[in-house]
Design a protein around this motif. Sequence first.
Motif, PDB file in Angstrom:
ATOM      1  N   UNK A 127       0.830  -1.215   0.000  1.00  0.00           N
ATOM      2  CA  UNK A 127       0.000   0.000   0.000  1.00  0.00           C
ATOM      3  C   UNK A 127       0.861   1.260   0.000  1.00  0.00           C
ATOM      4  N   UNK A 128       1.938   1.265   0.768  1.00  0.00           N
ATOM      5  CA  UNK A 128       2.803   2.447   0.787  1.00  0.00           C
ATOM      6  C   UNK A 128       3.603   2.583  -0.512  1.00  0.00           C
ATOM      7  N   UNK A 129       4.001   1.470  -1.110  1.00  0.00           N
ATOM      8  CA  UNK A 129       4.672   1.558  -2.407  1.00  0.00           C
ATOM      9  C   UNK A 129       3.727   2.134  -3.461  1.00  0.00           C
ATOM     10  N   UNK A 130       2.474   1.685  -3.461  1.00  0.00           N
ATOM     11  CA  UNK A 130       1.493   2.235  -4.404  1.00  0.00           C
ATOM     12  C   UNK A 130       1.275   3.728  -4.157  1.00  0.00           C
ATOM     13  N   UNK A 131       1.229   4.123  -2.890  1.00  0.00           N
ATOM     14  CA  UNK A 131       1.064   5.538  -2.572  1.00  0.00           C
ATOM     15  C   UNK A 131       2.251   6.350  -3.095  1.00  0.00           C
ATOM     16  N   UNK A 132       3.461   5.830  -2.921  1.00  0.00           N
ATOM     17  CA  UNK A 132       4.634   6.549  -3.402  1.00  0.00           C
ATOM     18  C   UNK A 132       4.669   6.611  -4.922  1.00  0.00           C
ATOM     19  N   UNK A 133       4.171   5.576  -5.581  1.00  0.00           N
ATOM     20  CA  UNK A 133       4.091   5.602  -7.046  1.00  0.00           C
ATOM     21  C   UNK A 133       3.123   6.691  -7.487  1.00  0.00           C
ATOM     22  N   UNK A 134       1.990   6.816  -6.824  1.00  0.00           N
ATOM     23  CA  UNK A 134       1.040   7.892  -7.143  1.00  0.00           C
ATOM     24  C   UNK A 134       1.699   9.247  -6.940  1.00  0.00           C
ATOM     25  N   UNK A 135       2.541   9.335  -5.924  1.00  0.00           N
ATOM     26  CA  UNK A 135       3.185  10.615  -5.615  1.00  0.00           C
ATOM     27  C   UNK A 135       4.278  11.003  -6.604  1.00  0.00           C
ATOM     28  N   UNK A 136       4.560  10.166  -7.605  1.00  0.00           N
ATOM     29  CA  UNK A 136       5.460  10.595  -8.673  1.00  0.00           C
ATOM     30  C   UNK A 136       4.770  11.621  -9.568  1.00  0.00           C
ATOM     31  N   UNK A 137       3.447  11.709  -9.480  1.00  0.00           N
ATOM     32  CA  UNK A 137       2.624  12.630 -10.265  1.00  0.00           C
ATOM     33  C   UNK A 137       2.674  12.338 -11.758  1.00  0.00           C
ATOM     34  N   UNK A 138       3.069  11.124 -12.119  1.00  0.00           N
ATOM     35  CA  UNK A 138       3.031  10.744 -13.517  1.00  0.00           C
ATOM     36  C   UNK A 138       1.643  10.201 -13.825  1.00  0.00           C
TER      37      UNK A 138
END
Length: 171
Positions: A127-138
């Motif tokens: 879940x935190x990895x997915x959140x960090x991926x979203x936070x790339x703003x791509x």
Amino acid sequence: MVAETAGHNHASPNSGMMMMMQMYFYADYKAVVLFQGWDIQTVGAMVGSCIGIFLMGILYEGLKYFREYLSSKHYTSVTYNNVKTPGEAGSETSSQVNRTPMSFKTSVTSASHYIQTALHLLQMIISYLLMLIVMTYNVWLFMAVVLGCTVGYFFFGWRKGFLVDITEHCH
């Protein structure tokens, strides 16, 4: 020497420059995801990354419902039944309570609790990895996460009960 692509600052760690992260969505195929080594530079790499992230979203949703399924198998809820006894034709109701005996010591040290703890750890990491991926703003990576979680919910969510998991970390 600093190379900038798609608004990212790819300064080397020894150059003394801060890495800048953009705070708005962009739709370029170049991105750095989670680790310096996961540096997407081609359209094919972006497509492959999106497919992997999409599958990670499905895995995350499946893991949530698998944990719920295991929990419902090992821990049964208390059931209350109000039953009229045949000899009491309407005067009183007797209450039958079915409980599953479980002491604190046996539930904390049981194999099922260890399995649930390990699965919870895995769920938190994903879940935190997915959140960090979203936070790339791509935009493409964001859509991969959202669509993966949506498809995962479609496949696994129909089994969900009416309970709300108050320990859910990301949504």
